[in-house]
Design an enzyme around this catalytic site. Sequence first.
Site, mmCIF file in Angstrom:
data_model
loop_
_atom_site.group_PDB
_atom_site.id
_atom_site.type_symbol
_atom_site.label_atom_id
_atom_site.label_comp_id
_atom_site.label_asym_id
_atom_site.label_seq_id
_atom_site.Cartn_x
_atom_site.Cartn_y
_atom_site.Cartn_z
ATOM 1 N N HIS A 37 122.774 151.362 -24.401
ATOM 2 C CA HIS A 37 123.272 152.147 -25.523
ATOM 3 C C HIS A 37 124.616 151.596 -25.960
ATOM 4 O O HIS A 37 125.555 151.533 -25.168
ATOM 5 C CB HIS A 37 123.388 153.624 -25.083
ATOM 6 N N SER A 64 119.796 156.481 -28.918
ATOM 7 C CA SER A 64 120.990 157.303 -28.727
ATOM 8 C C SER A 64 120.798 158.311 -27.611
ATOM 9 O O SER A 64 121.771 158.907 -27.138
ATOM 10 C CB SER A 64 121.316 158.055 -30.020
ATOM 11 N N GLU A 77 126.599 151.748 -22.290
ATOM 12 C CA GLU A 77 125.995 152.722 -21.370
ATOM 13 C C GLU A 77 124.646 152.130 -20.950
ATOM 14 O O GLU A 77 123.724 152.051 -21.758
ATOM 15 C CB GLU A 77 125.810 154.035 -22.135
HETATM 16 N N1 NAD Z 1 124.365 154.174 -35.942
HETATM 17 C C1 NAD Z 1 125.008 154.352 -34.787
HETATM 18 O O1 NAD Z 1 126.231 154.566 -34.744
HETATM 19 C C2 NAD Z 1 124.258 154.250 -33.487
HETATM 20 C C3 NAD Z 1 125.000 154.124 -32.295
HETATM 21 C C4 NAD Z 1 124.314 153.952 -31.087
HETATM 22 C C5 NAD Z 1 122.922 153.946 -31.074
HETATM 23 N N2 NAD Z 1 122.231 154.112 -32.255
HETATM 24 C C6 NAD Z 1 120.770 154.063 -32.180
HETATM 25 O O2 NAD Z 1 120.364 152.746 -32.558
HETATM 26 C C7 NAD Z 1 119.080 152.813 -33.172
HETATM 27 C C8 NAD Z 1 119.161 152.191 -34.549
HETATM 28 O O3 NAD Z 1 120.096 152.924 -35.312
HETATM 29 P P1 NAD Z 1 120.690 152.361 -36.686
HETATM 30 O O4 NAD Z 1 121.798 153.284 -37.055
HETATM 31 O O5 NAD Z 1 120.973 150.909 -36.562
HETATM 32 O O6 NAD Z 1 119.442 152.609 -37.658
HETATM 33 P P2 NAD Z 1 119.174 151.985 -39.083
HETATM 34 O O7 NAD Z 1 118.272 152.938 -39.778
HETATM 35 O O8 NAD Z 1 120.461 151.591 -39.727
HETATM 36 O O9 NAD Z 1 118.355 150.631 -38.768
HETATM 37 C C9 NAD Z 1 117.079 150.604 -38.230
HETATM 38 C C10 NAD Z 1 116.377 149.358 -38.750
HETATM 39 O O10 NAD Z 1 115.114 149.250 -38.079
HETATM 40 C C11 NAD Z 1 114.189 148.713 -39.013
HETATM 41 N N3 NAD Z 1 112.840 149.000 -38.534
HETATM 42 C C12 NAD Z 1 112.118 150.124 -38.646
HETATM 43 N N4 NAD Z 1 110.914 149.972 -38.050
HETATM 44 C C13 NAD Z 1 110.892 148.714 -37.546
HETATM 45 C C14 NAD Z 1 109.933 147.961 -36.810
HETATM 46 N N5 NAD Z 1 108.751 148.486 -36.479
HETATM 47 N N6 NAD Z 1 110.238 146.692 -36.465
HETATM 48 C C15 NAD Z 1 111.425 146.152 -36.801
HETATM 49 N N7 NAD Z 1 112.376 146.818 -37.506
HETATM 50 C C16 NAD Z 1 112.109 148.086 -37.854
HETATM 51 C C17 NAD Z 1 114.550 149.370 -40.332
HETATM 52 O O11 NAD Z 1 114.049 148.615 -41.431
HETATM 53 C C18 NAD Z 1 116.079 149.386 -40.253
HETATM 54 O O12 NAD Z 1 116.654 148.243 -40.876
HETATM 55 C C19 NAD Z 1 118.683 154.289 -33.189
HETATM 56 O O13 NAD Z 1 117.914 154.582 -32.065
HETATM 57 C C20 NAD Z 1 120.029 154.996 -33.114
HETATM 58 O O14 NAD Z 1 119.923 156.310 -32.595
HETATM 59 C C21 NAD Z 1 122.864 154.240 -33.451
#
Ligand code: NAD
Length: 249
Positions: A146, A125, A158
């Site tokens: 992103h 993010s 992005e």
């Molecule tokens: N949620 C949003 O709206 C959003 C939007 C844009 C960007 N992001 C970014 O995207 C990224 C993920 O966010 P999210 O909301 O999907 O998080 P989330 O917590 O829903 O999912 C993350 C997943 O990664 C897995 N994980 C953890 N360690 C791991 C590893 N070593 N290998 C493989 N899998 C692993 C976890 O088990 C989990 O299922 C973050 O950097 C977040 O800031 C999120």
Amino acid sequence: MTTASSLRIGVVGAGVMGGGIAQSTAAAGYTTVCTDIAEDALDVARTDALESRFGLAGAVQRGKMTEAEGDAARERITWTRDFEDAAHCDLVIECVPEKLDLKLRVFQDLDAASPEASILASNTSGFPIAAMAGATKRPDRVVGWHWASPAFVMKFAEIVVTEATSAETRDAVVEVASQSGKNPIVVKDNPMAWGFVANRIYMAMMKEAARVAEEGVATHAEINQLMVDCYRWPVGPFAMVKGAGSGWK
Ligand SMILES: NC(=O)c1ccc[n+]([C@@H]2O[C@H](COP(=O)([O-])OP(=O)(O)OC[C@H]3O[C@@H](n4cnc5c(N)ncnc54)[C@H](O)[C@@H]3O)[C@@H](O)[C@H]2O)c1
């Protein structure tokens, strides 16, 4: 839908974002491997990508794709705990939680496991992409991509380039984003600030929304409604935080 490509896409982390990203690239025609360390996360991601409101079935129901296209996209995605399988793709999109030390470790592991030519992208993010690039021996093939949630629906892309990101890497990721129905905008990495463009501006707005609520000027629900009515936002600031954290069911 767009044409298929021989490019294989890996997604690391099948949470709120990773599952939807895998769904998007598969729908665009790319063979996609989505991995997670947790089996239950893979189960939820698979169900969401296939059956939820914003999943492939929902897209078919809304007439966004034919049933045959939906079936083909479903067939293109492999859901697996096998990290190597995802790492062996041409473009790998990292989607693990927003913790810098974890992301750096994943980039080191990807750098060790992925073919030399593979591009490594982060869906962070806002952490500097230069930090992720610095964890690898291929900074020219590291880039930020992103996404916004829900990944399959939102056109937001992005694309964050560092001083080391090559033009070939940038162009390849822009091409995949376009093929995936997104509207890619290339921006510069700024290691001095968290959040690139969209999240820097969003966080400034959130800070003010929280202050307004703290001062007792209006409730969260009232602030949400006012921003929707005034600016035609799809949801208000506090509803946005909830959706980003737990998905848009
Ligand atoms: N949620 C949003 O709206 C959003 C939007 C844009 C960007 N992001 C970014 O995207 C990224 C993920 O966010 P999210 O909301 O999907 O998080 P989330 O917590 O829903 O999912 C993350 C997943 O990664 C897995 N994980 C953890 N360690 C791991 C590893 N070593 N290998 C493989 N899998 C692993 C976890 O088990 C989990 O299922 C973050 O950097 C977040 O800031 C999120």
